[in-house]
Design a protein around this motif. Structure first.
Motif, PDB file in Angstrom:
ATOM      1  N   THR A 112       9.220  45.931  -3.649  1.00 32.59           N
ATOM      2  CA  THR A 112       8.379  44.872  -4.190  1.00 32.59           C
ATOM      3  C   THR A 112       7.331  44.518  -3.143  1.00 32.59           C
ATOM      4  O   THR A 112       7.666  44.313  -1.975  1.00 32.59           O
ATOM      5  CB  THR A 112       9.193  43.610  -4.558  1.00 32.59           C
ATOM      6  N   PHE A 113       6.089  44.457  -3.582  1.00 30.30           N
ATOM      7  CA  PHE A 113       4.969  44.077  -2.724  1.00 30.30           C
ATOM      8  C   PHE A 113       4.300  42.849  -3.305  1.00 30.30           C
ATOM      9  O   PHE A 113       4.321  42.636  -4.525  1.00 30.30           O
ATOM     10  CB  PHE A 113       3.933  45.216  -2.638  1.00 30.30           C
ATOM     11  N   VAL A 114       3.708  42.053  -2.428  1.00 29.17           N
ATOM     12  CA  VAL A 114       2.951  40.874  -2.840  1.00 29.17           C
ATOM     13  C   VAL A 114       1.516  41.051  -2.366  1.00 29.17           C
ATOM     14  O   VAL A 114       1.279  41.469  -1.224  1.00 29.17           O
ATOM     15  CB  VAL A 114       3.561  39.579  -2.250  1.00 29.17           C
ATOM     16  N   ALA A 115       0.577  40.736  -3.247  1.00 31.16           N
ATOM     17  CA  ALA A 115      -0.842  40.770  -2.882  1.00 31.16           C
ATOM     18  C   ALA A 115      -1.195  39.442  -2.235  1.00 31.16           C
ATOM     19  O   ALA A 115      -0.772  38.380  -2.708  1.00 31.16           O
ATOM     20  CB  ALA A 115      -1.704  40.993  -4.119  1.00 31.16           C
ATOM     21  N   VAL A 116      -1.958  39.506  -1.149  1.00 31.37           N
ATOM     22  CA  VAL A 116      -2.358  38.287  -0.440  1.00 31.37           C
ATOM     23  C   VAL A 116      -3.863  38.307  -0.191  1.00 31.37           C
ATOM     24  O   VAL A 116      -4.489  39.369  -0.144  1.00 31.37           O
ATOM     25  CB  VAL A 116      -1.590  38.109   0.891  1.00 31.37           C
TER      26      VAL A 116
END
Length: 174
Positions: A112-116
């Motif tokens: 899981t990746f989060v965009a910042v």
């Protein structure tokens, strides 16, 4: 935001297993494979979101088959589902037989990746529209995996996990 397809994020990295990357059994170190998968997943997440992305979790890793020294290894990653600011990335790892060049699936993982944004604040990502049967299967499974993760983290009540309830009760969540 305009929806994207998993193929828009598809990332393929092919490399050779070198002696410095192997364990005493002459197989690729698990940590080396994890790093390769993380890099491919990061690129896939960035292609989908067009943002800086950070690894939020490694949800699943299956080391099904050892990858021997000298093998050609291909890591394929693509976004399997986009949520509000996070994306699930499904990764398949293939190895190529040295003699006949036949490819076989060695391992798989789900990250899981989060965009910042530039300040490190989570930011919205485009929705995902799966096209193939496999993409649709992974897309549907992603919501169940997310609900299970939220329940285990005590951030969701089991009674609110509609997708999981439907899976165990044999009913459609809608």
């Amino acid at each position: 935001m305009q929806p994207k397809n998993p193929s828009d994020s598809r990332t393929v990295m092919t490399d050779l297993v070198l002696p410095s990357e192997t364990n005493p059994l002459n197989n690729l170190f698990g940590g080396e494979l994890l790093a390769r998968m993380d890099r491919a997943a990061s690129i896939a997440a960035r292609r989908h979101s067009r943002r800086i992305t950070v690894t939020a979790s490694v949800n699943h890793v299956a080391f099904n088959h050892p990858v021997p020294l000298g093998s050609v290894v291909t890591v394929e990653a693509a976004v399997s589902r986009a949520f509000n600011t996070s994306m699930e990335i499904y990764i398949d790892v293939w190895m190529e037989d040295r003699q006949n060049r036949k490819r076989s699936k060695a391992n798989e993982a789900i990250y899981t990746f989060v965009a910042v944004d530039d300040s490190g604040i989570p930011t919205k990502v485009p929705p995902l529209e799966p096209e193939t049967d496999l993409e649709k299967e992974r897309f549907e499974g992603a919501l169940r995996r997310k609900q299970l993760s939220l329940i285990l983290a005590k951030r969701m009540k089991p009674s609110d996990a509609t997708e999981l309830k439907a899976l165990f009760m044999g009913k459609s969540p809608n």
